[in-house]
Design an enzyme around this catalytic site. Structure first.
Site, PDB file in Angstrom:
ATOM      1  CB  SER A 164      -0.458   0.131   1.194  1.00 35.25           C
ATOM      2  OG  SER A 164      -1.376   1.015   1.155  1.00 35.25           O
ATOM      3  CE1 TYR A 177      -3.989  -2.006   4.781  1.00 29.45           C
ATOM      4  CE2 TYR A 177      -3.355   0.011   4.872  1.00 29.45           C
ATOM      5  CZ  TYR A 177      -3.378  -1.512   3.788  1.00 29.45           C
ATOM      6  OH  TYR A 177      -3.906  -1.549   2.810  1.00 29.45           O
TER       7      TYR A 177
END
Ligand code: NAP
Length: 272
Positions: A164, A177
């Site tokens: 990401s 995350y």
């Protein structure tokens, strides 16, 4: 017999990945679905993993078959317990391949570690259990999926880890995350060196903000938040799942045979 010594005789669909077998974790929705459909269009037999939403997985398999491809669903919930669900995943994969594609040799050529969960609990709110779940699905599971899958993955194979853009943009509200994706990128780099002698490439593909169910609650309902998200990209818009799938398809193809240990930015120029 190791998978590397077996020949593949999966059904042949014309395409760059004809004769290859792929497993996409979290292949039933969002980016994973787009990846599963793209790899199938390129000719691969695709195992579509999902955790709980069987209807969505069956829809993807049906769409691939309607398009002339070959796919089958693989139920396995990844998480923090034990080996992250790796052995359950491989057991379901092995039996699914034997049942749905009996002419294919056991084993696979392409593994896409895509399944992940997010948390927006802040540093002050996060519980140890939530930390374990997010690291369990996003880091522990890919690690043990690879470890337990190495005798199935054929030489010359491909591993693609979905990372990401948050690894290089500080957003404190999703730091847990983000830390999992940082760990995944480090795993990619080390694994690439470990598996290089077998001709297996290992790369991370890095999406920016993409319109999927994960973001639906705010991205599809709040125009101001959508504009905020779009502004990260040099193109001033949010990404679409197929734009990530196309980059994964490159990493999975023979065209990327000289690319390994790389972090392939597919963020639409976010944060430039
Ligand atoms: P999504 O739309 O929420 O889909 C998640 C998929 O993962 C579903 O197929 C889901 O299956 C599966 N899954 C979730 N938890 C699982 C578990 N414990 N075990 C097995 N499968 C599980 O997700 P997405 O937005 O497409 O994200 C896909 C990947 O891209 C993730 O790695 C994510 O971190 C990354 N990413 C996404 C964005 C974005 O903006 N969307 C941005 C950067 C990176 P079920 O339906 O059965 O639960």
């Amino acid at each position: 017999m190791s998978a590397s010594t077996r020949s593949v005789s999966a059904p042949v669909t014309a395409g760059k990945l004809s004769g290859k077998v792929a497993l996409v974790t979290g292949g039933s929705r969002g980016i994973g679905r787009a990846v599963a459909e793209r790899l199938a269009r390129d000719g691969a037999v695709v195992a579509v993993n999902y955790a709980t939403n069987e209807t969505a997985a069956r829809e993807v398999v049906a769409a691939i078959r309607a398009d002339g491809g070959t796919a089958f669903p693989v139920r396995a919930e990844l998480g923090p317990a034990g080996d992250g669900g790796a052995r359950d995943l491989w057991t379901a994969f092995d039996s699914g391949l034997a049942e749905h594609v009996p002419q294919a040799a056991p084993g696979l050529d392409i593994l896409v570690n895509n399944a992940a969960v997010a948390t927006s609990s802040s540093l002050y709110e996060l519980s140890p259990g939530e930390f374990d779940t997010v690291f369990g699905v996003n880091v522990k599971a890919p690690f043990f999926i690879v470890k337990e899958g190495l005798d199935r993955l054929r030489d010359g194979g491909r591993i693609v880890n979905i990372s990401s853009g948050v690894v290089r943009i500080a957003l404190p509200e999703i730091m847990t995350y983000s830390a999992t994706k940082g760990a995944l990128d480090v795993f990619t780099r080390h694994l690439a060196k470990e598996l290089g002698p077998r001709g297996i490439t290992v790369n991370s593909v890095v999406p920016g903000i993409v319109d999927t169910d994960t973001n639906a609650a705010w991205l599809r309902t709040d125009p101001e938040k959508r504009a905020w998200a779009a502004a990260f990209s040099a193109f001033d818009r949010v990404g679409e799942p197929d734009e990530i799938a196309d980059v994964v398809a490159f990493a999975a193809s023979d065209d990327a045979r000289w690319v390994t240990g790389a972090v392939l930015d597919a963020t639409g120029g976010s944060g430039l």
